[in-house]
Design a protein around this motif. Sequence first.
Motif, PDB file in Angstrom:
ATOM      1  N   MET A 192       0.855  -1.212   0.000  1.00 18.13           N
ATOM      2  CA  MET A 192       0.000   0.000   0.000  1.00 18.13           C
ATOM      3  C   MET A 192       0.883   1.253   0.000  1.00 18.13           C
ATOM      4  N   MET A 193       0.480   2.227  -0.785  1.00 19.97           N
ATOM      5  CA  MET A 193       1.258   3.459  -0.868  1.00 19.97           C
ATOM      6  C   MET A 193       1.200   4.227   0.442  1.00 19.97           C
ATOM      7  N   LYS A 194       2.193   5.065   0.644  1.00 25.25           N
ATOM      8  CA  LYS A 194       2.236   5.934   1.824  1.00 25.25           C
ATOM      9  C   LYS A 194       0.977   6.786   1.918  1.00 25.25           C
ATOM     10  N   GLU A 195       0.553   7.326   0.786  1.00 27.53           N
ATOM     11  CA  GLU A 195      -0.611   8.226   0.774  1.00 27.53           C
ATOM     12  C   GLU A 195      -1.864   7.478   1.202  1.00 27.53           C
ATOM     13  N   GLU A 196      -1.989   6.257   0.701  1.00 20.94           N
ATOM     14  CA  GLU A 196      -3.146   5.436   1.043  1.00 20.94           C
ATOM     15  C   GLU A 196      -3.137   5.126   2.539  1.00 20.94           C
ATOM     16  N   GLU A 197      -1.948   4.846   3.039  1.00 16.33           N
ATOM     17  CA  GLU A 197      -1.837   4.539   4.466  1.00 16.33           C
ATOM     18  C   GLU A 197      -2.266   5.727   5.321  1.00 16.33           C
ATOM     19  N   LEU A 198      -1.797   6.911   4.927  1.00 14.68           N
ATOM     20  CA  LEU A 198      -2.161   8.113   5.688  1.00 14.68           C
ATOM     21  C   LEU A 198      -3.666   8.294   5.711  1.00 14.68           C
ATOM     22  N   LEU A 199      -4.282   8.137   4.531  1.00 14.32           N
ATOM     23  CA  LEU A 199      -5.728   8.318   4.441  1.00 14.32           C
ATOM     24  C   LEU A 199      -6.453   7.293   5.302  1.00 14.32           C
ATOM     25  N   LYS A 200      -6.026   6.055   5.220  1.00 11.33           N
ATOM     26  CA  LYS A 200      -6.700   5.001   5.992  1.00 11.33           C
ATOM     27  C   LYS A 200      -6.521   5.222   7.483  1.00 11.33           C
ATOM     28  N   SER A 201      -5.365   5.697   7.868  1.00  3.84           N
ATOM     29  CA  SER A 201      -5.146   6.001   9.274  1.00  3.84           C
ATOM     30  C   SER A 201      -6.114   7.093   9.739  1.00  3.84           C
ATOM     31  N   HIS A 202      -6.268   8.127   8.905  1.00  4.64           N
ATOM     32  CA  HIS A 202      -7.209   9.195   9.254  1.00  4.64           C
ATOM     33  C   HIS A 202      -8.631   8.661   9.323  1.00  4.64           C
ATOM     34  N   ILE A 203      -8.962   7.807   8.369  1.00  4.99           N
ATOM     35  CA  ILE A 203     -10.312   7.249   8.299  1.00  4.99           C
ATOM     36  C   ILE A 203     -10.636   6.428   9.543  1.00  4.99           C
TER      37      ILE A 203
ATOM     38  N   SER B 283     -11.106   5.454  -2.606  1.00  7.39           N
ATOM     39  CA  SER B 283      -9.871   4.871  -3.119  1.00  7.39           C
ATOM     40  C   SER B 283      -9.620   5.313  -4.552  1.00  7.39           C
ATOM     41  N   LEU B 284     -10.700   5.354  -5.322  1.00  7.11           N
ATOM     42  CA  LEU B 284     -10.555   5.730  -6.721  1.00  7.11           C
ATOM     43  C   LEU B 284     -10.173   7.199  -6.864  1.00  7.11           C
ATOM     44  N   VAL B 285     -10.840   8.066  -6.096  1.00  6.73           N
ATOM     45  CA  VAL B 285     -10.511   9.491  -6.164  1.00  6.73           C
ATOM     46  C   VAL B 285      -9.049   9.685  -5.792  1.00  6.73           C
ATOM     47  N   LEU B 286      -8.590   8.969  -4.768  1.00  7.16           N
ATOM     48  CA  LEU B 286      -7.193   9.103  -4.359  1.00  7.16           C
ATOM     49  C   LEU B 286      -6.260   8.708  -5.498  1.00  7.16           C
ATOM     50  N   ARG B 287      -6.575   7.584  -6.134  1.00  2.00           N
ATOM     51  CA  ARG B 287      -5.716   7.100  -7.202  1.00  2.00           C
ATOM     52  C   ARG B 287      -5.639   8.136  -8.340  1.00  2.00           C
ATOM     53  N   VAL B 288      -6.798   8.642  -8.736  1.00  2.00           N
ATOM     54  CA  VAL B 288      -6.814   9.602  -9.844  1.00  2.00           C
ATOM     55  C   VAL B 288      -6.157  10.920  -9.433  1.00  2.00           C
ATOM     56  N   PHE B 289      -6.412  11.331  -8.191  1.00  2.00           N
ATOM     57  CA  PHE B 289      -5.813  12.583  -7.700  1.00  2.00           C
ATOM     58  C   PHE B 289      -4.289  12.517  -7.740  1.00  2.00           C
ATOM     59  N   LEU B 290      -3.747  11.399  -7.273  1.00  2.00           N
ATOM     60  CA  LEU B 290      -2.285  11.253  -7.233  1.00  2.00           C
ATOM     61  C   LEU B 290      -1.697  11.217  -8.628  1.00  2.00           C
TER      62      LEU B 290
ATOM     63  N   LEU C 139     -12.194  15.488  -1.515  1.00  2.76           N
ATOM     64  CA  LEU C 139     -11.058  16.411  -1.492  1.00  2.76           C
ATOM     65  C   LEU C 139     -10.959  17.084  -0.123  1.00  2.76           C
ATOM     66  N   ASN C 140     -12.102  17.428   0.457  1.00  3.76           N
ATOM     67  CA  ASN C 140     -12.075  17.991   1.814  1.00  3.76           C
ATOM     68  C   ASN C 140     -11.489  16.987   2.802  1.00  3.76           C
ATOM     69  N   LEU C 141     -11.859  15.732   2.627  1.00  3.24           N
ATOM     70  CA  LEU C 141     -11.309  14.679   3.481  1.00  3.24           C
ATOM     71  C   LEU C 141      -9.793  14.602   3.341  1.00  3.24           C
ATOM     72  N   PHE C 142      -9.322  14.705   2.118  1.00  4.26           N
ATOM     73  CA  PHE C 142      -7.866  14.690   1.892  1.00  4.26           C
ATOM     74  C   PHE C 142      -7.202  15.828   2.658  1.00  4.26           C
ATOM     75  N   CYS C 143      -7.837  16.997   2.630  1.00  6.69           N
ATOM     76  CA  CYS C 143      -7.256  18.146   3.325  1.00  6.69           C
ATOM     77  C   CYS C 143      -7.258  17.907   4.837  1.00  6.69           C
ATOM     78  N   GLU C 144      -8.362  17.373   5.347  1.00  5.04           N
ATOM     79  CA  GLU C 144      -8.446  17.115   6.787  1.00  5.04           C
ATOM     80  C   GLU C 144      -7.413  16.086   7.236  1.00  5.04           C
ATOM     81  N   SER C 145      -7.081  15.169   6.345  1.00  2.00           N
ATOM     82  CA  SER C 145      -6.151  14.114   6.727  1.00  2.00           C
ATOM     83  C   SER C 145      -4.697  14.556   6.564  1.00  2.00           C
ATOM     84  N   GLY C 146      -4.481  15.747   6.014  1.00  2.00           N
ATOM     85  CA  GLY C 146      -3.119  16.234   5.859  1.00  2.00           C
ATOM     86  C   GLY C 146      -2.466  15.763   4.569  1.00  2.00           C
ATOM     87  N   LEU C 147      -3.263  15.166   3.695  1.00  2.00           N
ATOM     88  CA  LEU C 147      -2.732  14.653   2.442  1.00  2.00           C
ATOM     89  C   LEU C 147      -2.609  15.756   1.405  1.00  2.00           C
TER      90      LEU C 147
END
Lengths: 146, 146
Positions: free
Chosen positions: B1-12, B24-31, B62-70
């Motif tokens: 699992m990518m670092k970014e995915e791990e960070l998001l899952k930890s926040h979740i 997961s899909l939004v994250l993949r496309v965003f990256l 995208l707001n979730l990404f911001c809240e998680s520090g991604l």
Amino acid sequence: MMKEEELLKSHISKHNLKVTKERSLVLRVFLDSEPHITAEELYRKMKNDGSSIGLATIYRTLNLFCESGLAEQRQFGDGQARYELVYNVKHHDHLICKQCSRIIEFENQEIEALQEKVAKKNNFKIFSHKLELYGICGNCSEKNDQ
Amino acid sequence: MMKEEELLKSHISKHNLKVTKERSLVLRVFLDSEPHITAEELYRKMKNDGSSIGLATIYRTLNLFCESGLAEQRQFGDGQARYELVYNVKHHDHLICKQCSRIIEFENQEIEALQEKVAKKNNFKIFSHKLELYGICGNCSEKNDQ
DNA sequence: ATGATTATGATAATGAGTTGCAATTCCCTT
DNA sequence: AAGGGAATTGCAACTCATTATCATAATCAT
């Protein structure tokens, strides 16, 4: 006539626009307001003073101020544009408190010089810049610690 | 699992949220996108790829990404928020061409240090900052002179 | 697997800012 | 000083990005 009024009138005559009582009044109230006012705030202030001016005219007039070089629009991240007098005023940047919304102005010649250096290195010609530091001001820090 | 995915899952998991295929899909496309994408652009990109995702979900994610520090949200003055990956990415600031909208990233440790100095002098604790230099890039300058 | 809880997509709502328009005001010309 | 073309005003309707609502669907701890 004030310098600001002269600048505005010069812009007005240069562009075949007209001096109106609304524009003169908005200018007077704008110059007499806190330095980072929103259109809505200016509107309410003038309404309270008994003016029957419309909100659309406030927006149009503030845009006119920006076009004439009298003011500049800023976005501090709260979703409303703020307008700031820049004519005959020394350039400065901003510290913005995320807690109490206080805005502290500062100027730093060293930073400006470094910006120019960066621009030159990137073959870029700077017209304007925005430097905003977001955080917590001393007041709020103290309050939080209590 | 990518670092970014791990960070998001930890926040979740920390916030009793759920891992969904949409997130997961939004994250993949965003990256996999240009580094200053808007919600609308991401939405259209995913639609083009055959996804049936809703625009509201893009905004929420995208707001979730911001809240998680991604990621972080940026406003470059064109009225649409842009999102930028900041996790595991070196901090940088931006040169923005007013003519072709090109965004050049740069970093300058001296400027950062001076900002801290200004903050200290004003008894201010910086959480984040925004430095944007607006102007004309080398490309456009040349074109204009021809 | 089940059920409580959270997420999703469609759509309506919001809110800042702009625009169209008829009525008004400005100001140049005579 | 009056007339008239052009610019301006206030209002209301509109835009456009983003958020809220809500019924349905997906997730995950048990």
